[in-house]
Design an enzyme around this catalytic site. Structure first.
Site, PDB file in Angstrom:
ATOM      1  N   ALA A  41       0.814  -1.213   0.000  1.00  0.00           N
ATOM      2  CA  ALA A  41       0.000   0.000   0.000  1.00  0.00           C
ATOM      3  C   ALA A  41       0.843   1.258   0.000  1.00  0.00           C
ATOM      4  O   ALA A  41       0.440   2.296  -0.538  1.00  0.00           O
ATOM      5  CB  ALA A  41      -0.908   0.011   1.228  1.00  0.00           C
ATOM      6  N   LYS A  42       2.013   1.202   0.592  1.00  0.00           N
ATOM      7  CA  LYS A  42       2.752   2.434   0.886  1.00  0.00           C
ATOM      8  C   LYS A  42       3.277   3.151  -0.352  1.00  0.00           C
ATOM      9  O   LYS A  42       3.698   4.302  -0.257  1.00  0.00           O
ATOM     10  CB  LYS A  42       3.873   2.149   1.884  1.00  0.00           C
ATOM     11  CG  LYS A  42       3.336   1.912   3.291  1.00  0.00           C
ATOM     12  CD  LYS A  42       4.412   1.912   4.340  1.00  0.00           C
ATOM     13  CE  LYS A  42       3.792   1.844   5.735  1.00  0.00           C
ATOM     14  NZ  LYS A  42       4.822   1.884   6.800  1.00  0.00           N
ATOM     15  N   ILE A  43       3.231   2.519  -1.501  1.00  0.00           N
ATOM     16  CA  ILE A  43       3.601   3.254  -2.709  1.00  0.00           C
ATOM     17  C   ILE A  43       2.591   4.368  -2.979  1.00  0.00           C
ATOM     18  O   ILE A  43       2.926   5.380  -3.605  1.00  0.00           O
ATOM     19  CB  ILE A  43       3.741   2.314  -3.923  1.00  0.00           C
ATOM     20  CG1 ILE A  43       4.452   3.049  -5.081  1.00  0.00           C
ATOM     21  CG2 ILE A  43       2.392   1.749  -4.350  1.00  0.00           C
ATOM     22  CD1 ILE A  43       4.841   2.156  -6.231  1.00  0.00           C
ATOM     23  N   ALA A  46       3.942   7.159  -0.802  1.00  0.00           N
ATOM     24  CA  ALA A  46       5.263   7.557  -1.276  1.00  0.00           C
ATOM     25  C   ALA A  46       5.129   8.512  -2.459  1.00  0.00           C
ATOM     26  O   ALA A  46       5.780   9.564  -2.519  1.00  0.00           O
ATOM     27  CB  ALA A  46       6.077   6.332  -1.660  1.00  0.00           C
ATOM     28  N   THR A  73       7.723   1.623   2.566  1.00  0.00           N
ATOM     29  CA  THR A  73       7.808   3.021   2.155  1.00  0.00           C
ATOM     30  C   THR A  73       9.040   3.232   1.284  1.00  0.00           C
ATOM     31  O   THR A  73       8.991   3.940   0.265  1.00  0.00           O
ATOM     32  CB  THR A  73       7.860   3.955   3.375  1.00  0.00           C
ATOM     33  OG1 THR A  73       6.671   3.792   4.137  1.00  0.00           O
ATOM     34  CG2 THR A  73       7.980   5.420   2.945  1.00  0.00           C
TER      35      THR A  73
END
Length: 344
Positions: A41-43, A46, A73
């Site tokens: 998910a962290k893209i 980012a 991340t």
């Protein structure tokens, strides 16, 4: 999906998976964020942090991004940096999944460690202090500081929008809290759209975000360890409940889901799923419960899914896995139960 020219164009529209359902119509849906590029998910956040920095003039052409990261991340920032022509330095520790670190390096990131080889303790505070100091020393550098960056939560607004395209409503949003961006960003956007949810945050036992005694834990990319500062992305004004899950329960759940359904989820997602499964019948009848699965289990083959690694740390508990498998059987959705009967 149309033809795209950038990896970040592939972000989003991740699927929903119905994991469990009760006889009263309450169902547990998983938002499978491992279908994003980098498998996490962290893209989402980012990309948003970098775009926000560009809009505010904090990143110039050819600039240098610096972040403290446990892996996901950093993977997202490595993609965005490569696409947009930035140098990226990830400040890491050996607690992070080795495959995440290898992937960051493969995408051109520089890795700076805050601990010696063989020290696999979580070192969030030391990482953040070093990242901040490094950025202060370099005039072309920008410390994205994910824990205290408003763009973190904004990066997840699309998750709420995607959910409401797929389901009529989200009654209960229950997910792990690391930086807090995914849970509280999604909750914020649901509220903005006039569809607020009951928000339950999940952290490891040993994390201090929801109070209680701090201590070590093995769930990666989640929680706030003792000595670390709770960032502003943890929005307590949105939190209805905060619960804690042990490493044993979280990892047993991830392993049981894999063994029963062939679905690989990460350890922190295992904690969220465990919290949801064990309370599913307590929720109002007919509730739609959503858990954001922040990454897949394939990155944890040498940890959560490795019996030797688990046993060495007293985390392997076959009885706990059996209990989760029994819950999965009890709450098998009707459509899947029919398919199983027909297959037999």
């Amino acid at each position: 999906m149309p033809l795209v020219t950038r990896v970040t164009d592939l972000i989003g529209r991740t699927p929903l998976f119905e994991l469990a359902a009760t006889s009263t119509g309450t169902r547990l849906l998983l938002k499978l964020e491992q279908f994003n590029p980098t498998g996490a998910a962290k893209i989402r956040m980012a990309r948003e942090m970098v775009l926000d920095a560009e809009r505010r003039g904090l990143l110039a052409s050819g600039g240098h991004i610096i972040e403290s990261t446990s892996g996901n991340t950093g993977l997202g920032l490595a993609v965005v940096a490569a696409e947009r022509g930035y140098r990226f330095t990830a400040v890491v520790d050996h607690h992070a999944c080795k495959d995440k670190l290898r992937a960051m390096r493969a995408m051109g990131a520089e890795l700076v460690y805050v601990a010696d080889d063989g020290d696999d303790n979580l070192a969030t505070s030391a990482r953040e202090d070093l990242a901040e100091a490094m950025a202060a020393e370099r005039p072309d550098a920008y410390f994205t500081e994910q824990h205290n960056n408003d763009a973190n939560a904004v990066g997840y607004y699309a998750v709420a929008e995607e959910l409401l395209e797929d389901v009529e409503r989200v009654d209960i949003l229950l997910s792990s809290v690391g930086t807090g961006g995914s849970l509280f960003g999604t909750a914020t956007r649901l509220r903005q759209l006039g569809r607020p949810a009951h928000v339950i945050g999940v952290e490891p036992v040993g994390s201090i975000a929801f109070g209680g005694e701090g201590g070590p834990y093995w769930q990666s990319g989640t929680g706030t360890p003792p000595g670390a500062t709770i960032g502003t992305a943890v929005d307590y004004s949105q939190l209805d409940e905060g619960v804690k899950v042990t490493d044993v329960a979280a990892f047993a759940t991830a392993r049981a889901v894999a063994a029963e359904l062939g679905l690989m989820i990460g350890g922190s997602a295992g904690g969220s799923v465990h919290a949801a499964l064990t309370r599913l019948e307590e929720f109002p009848a007919g509730s739609t419960v959503v858990t954001i699965v922040c990454d897949g289990g394939e990155k944890y083959l040498d940890t959560v899914f490795d019996d030797a690694w688990m046993a060495e740390r007293d985390l392997l508990d076959p009885a706990a896995e059996t209990e989760v498998r029994q819950l999965l059987h009890r709450y098998t959705p009707a459509s899947r139960r029919t398919e199983l009967v027909e297959a037999r």
